[in-house]
Every structure is written in C-alpha cells, then in structure tokens.
Motif scaffolding. Structure first.
Motif, short mmCIF file in Angstrom:
data_model
loop_
_atom_site.label_atom_id
_atom_site.label_comp_id
_atom_site.label_asym_id
_atom_site.label_seq_id
_atom_site.Cartn_x
_atom_site.Cartn_y
_atom_site.Cartn_z
N ASN A 1 0.56 -1.40 0.06
CA ASN A 1 0.35 -0.22 -0.22
C ASN A 1 0.77 0.68 0.08
N THR B 1 1.23 4.78 1.09
CA THR B 1 0.96 5.25 2.58
C THR B 1 1.06 6.57 2.55
N MET B 2 2.07 6.76 1.76
CA MET B 2 2.20 8.64 1.96
C MET B 2 3.52 9.44 0.77
N SER C 1 6.43 6.51 0.48
CA SER C 1 6.12 5.61 1.63
C SER C 1 5.46 3.98 1.74
N ASP D 1 3.52 0.17 3.14
CA ASP D 1 3.17 -0.61 3.70
C ASP D 1 3.69 -1.39 2.84
#
Length: 200
Positions: free
Chosen positions: A51, A53-54, A71, A73
């Motif tokens: 995922n 995420t950022m 970023s 995950d």
C-alpha cells in the motif's frame, strides 16, 4: 519502506524516477489482487500486500523539492524470499536512476510460521476445545504485525485467535468496533480455550 528520489532541474525527470519505483511496486499489488480474485480459497495473508501510504516532498508549488519520498506499507507473503525481494527493490532503484534509494522504517526477520498439525500439542488442545464449543474456524496467515512474531522467533509456537463471528474485519479503521454480544461471547470462548491451552 521509504523510496527517495533526488531532484534535477526538470520536475518531470524527478517524478519519472520516483514513478518508476511506484509503478513497479503497484504492479506487485495488482498481481496480488488478481491472485485473490482468481482463487477464493486464498486470504490476504497468502499474498504480498503493498500500500502506497504517503507521498512527500517540497515546500511550495513553484519550488523544485530537494527530493521526493514515497512510503509503502509492505507485508511479504510467507512464500516470498525476503532477501530476493529486497534485492529486487535494490535493482529497481538502480534502474530508476542515480540517487534513487530505499530504506526500511521497520524490517522484521523471517520467522517460520507455527505448525498447525498433530506435532503441535498447543494446536491440538486449542482445536479440541474449539470443536467442543462447536466453533467453526478457518486458519490463515495474519498479515499484520503482532507480538507473536517475537515469541515464534524464540522457537515458541504462537496461535492468534479472535472470536469475532459474523463481524466484518475493520482493523485500524476510524470506526473499528464490535457488537456487545460478540464481545461478551468472546469472553466465554476464551474462558474455555485459555485453560485448555495452558494445561498442555
């Protein structure tokens, strides 16, 4: 995991370096989603989940940022070799361009899963107690981080169990909740399961 891409005078080139990495990782995500769709017997723990995420970088719209960072995950499936996975990411960084790097915010070592068969006395006791309660169970690999990984790393078998029947999983969602009757029934279930396992 963080992927960092340095800037150049051309914003398009900078984004292209980062996008190369994003695309590669999102391709793995798409493959995992397809595996789950094609085989209903698989669960999310049977595939590598990724995922984004950022995304971060820059201080304002008209200033080229020093770097861009994405970023992710990532939860690696048990069937995937962790060292090879990391080496693949390293190769992609090289292919993406000069200065593209990655780092881990958290990286856990591979720990073999607990065997759920007759060789595991704890599982035998757990399963017998659950059957006595007429609990229907489906075993699976849980992709989230739990403390059981530290116990298993010491060679101690660990079994995760959540008595949340007829409940849509909503782990870490903004409105995570259980119905009161499900919660109270869970206490009754644990009152039978815990002594069974503790007395092995």
């Amino acid at each position: 995991m963080f992927v960092n891409a340095p800037t150049t005078q051309e914003k398009i080139l900078m984004w292209g370096n980062l996008r190369y990495m994003v695309d590669k990782l999102m391709d793995i995500r798409a493959e995992s989603k397809k595996k789950l769709a094609d085989n209903p017997s698989l669960t999310i723990g049977d595939v590598t989940t990724i995922n984004l995420t950022m995304l971060s970088g820059g201080i304002q719209n008209n200033v080229v940022p020093e770097k861009l960072t994405a970023s992710f995950d990532i939860r690696i499936a048990l069937s995937v070799d962790q060292k090879e996975f990391e080496n693949q990411i390293r190769r992609w960084c090289t292919e993406a361009g000069d200065g593209v790097t990655f780092e881990f915010e958290q990286k856990d070592p591979y720990v073999a899963p607990t065997q759920l068969n007759e060789s595991n006395a704890f599982w035998v006791a757990f399963k017998a107690a659950a059957e006595k309660l007429k609990i229907s169970m489906k075993t699976c690999t849980f992709p989230g981080g739990t403390d059981s990984r530290y116990i298993r790393e010491l060679g101690i078998p660990a079994i995760g169990f959540s008595p949340m029947s007829n409940t849509v999983p909503g782990l870490h969602e903004h409105d995570e909740h259980l119905r009161a009757d499900t919660f109270l029934r869970g206490i009754q279930i644990y009152e039978s399961l815990i002594p069974a396992v503790a007395n092995v």
